[in-house]
Design an enzyme around this catalytic site. Structure first.
Site, mmCIF file in Angstrom:
data_model
loop_
_atom_site.group_PDB
_atom_site.id
_atom_site.type_symbol
_atom_site.label_atom_id
_atom_site.label_comp_id
_atom_site.label_asym_id
_atom_site.label_seq_id
_atom_site.Cartn_x
_atom_site.Cartn_y
_atom_site.Cartn_z
ATOM 1 N N HIS A 14 0.893 -1.088 -0.289
ATOM 2 C CA HIS A 14 0.101 0.040 0.054
ATOM 3 C C HIS A 14 0.967 1.308 -0.059
ATOM 4 O O HIS A 14 1.929 1.227 0.662
ATOM 5 C CB HIS A 14 -0.945 0.110 1.033
ATOM 6 C CG HIS A 14 -0.350 0.111 2.403
ATOM 7 N ND1 HIS A 14 0.190 -0.943 2.934
ATOM 8 C CD2 HIS A 14 -0.042 0.979 3.450
ATOM 9 C CE1 HIS A 14 0.850 -0.944 4.329
ATOM 10 N NE2 HIS A 14 0.422 0.407 4.617
ATOM 11 N N HIS A 68 0.911 5.433 1.155
ATOM 12 C CA HIS A 68 0.374 6.452 1.798
ATOM 13 C C HIS A 68 0.328 7.762 0.867
ATOM 14 O O HIS A 68 1.404 8.005 0.420
ATOM 15 C CB HIS A 68 0.933 6.692 3.088
ATOM 16 C CG HIS A 68 0.957 5.589 4.084
ATOM 17 N ND1 HIS A 68 0.209 5.481 5.070
ATOM 18 C CD2 HIS A 68 1.634 4.375 3.657
ATOM 19 C CE1 HIS A 68 0.557 4.227 5.850
ATOM 20 N NE2 HIS A 68 1.515 3.600 5.028
#
Length: 144
Positions: free
Chosen positions: A107, A109
């Site tokens: 992932h 940010h």
């Protein structure tokens, strides 16, 4: 967790991708899911996770899926910037616990930064108000 452990299909992001755990969505297509961080470091903190992969980090992402995924990361970052007009924008990704990773599904940010405002602690503190996150998600999604 180090760079050499196995993918855990029960991690929180995998559960979100399967619809087992709710999230406040910003983008949801065949390549990626973007949603508001429940423990935001700044207002508008958004996460982008790839779909249909068991990659714990960037090193494990299949090369053929990287381009389309990174296009989604960029699309969401542009939308965050347009919606919230921050002074700056952090786009970051961690690989392994020693690097700061706390959820072991790849992932990125996207964290808006404003002059004079400190970041809150990563993955800590009290969860954000869901209605506030929904309002931010709607503002960001309007630019996608």
């Amino acid at each position: 967790m180090t760079l050499h452990d196995q993918y855990d299909p029960d991690n929180i992001f995998a559960k979100m991708l399967r619809g087992e755990v709710p999230c406040v969505k910003v983008l949801d297509d065949d390549v990626a899911l973007a949603f508001m961080d429940i423990f935001p470091q700044a207002e508008g903190h958004t996460l982008v996770v790839p779909k249909d992969v068991e990659a714990r980090n960037l090193l494990e992402m299949p090369a053929e899926k990287l381009g389309p995924y990174m296009e989604r990361v960029q699309k969401v970052a542009v939308a965050v910037e347009k919606a919230l007009k921050p002074d700056g924008l952090v786009v970051t990704q961690f690989n392994g616990a020693p690097a700061g990773q706390t959820v072991y599904h790849l992932h990125f940010h996207i964290i808006p930064r404003n002059e004079g405002e400190s970041l809150r602690r990563h993955a800590g503190g009290d969860p954000a108000d869901t209605e506030t996150l929904k309002g931010l998600a709607d503002r960001i999604a309007a630019y996608i």
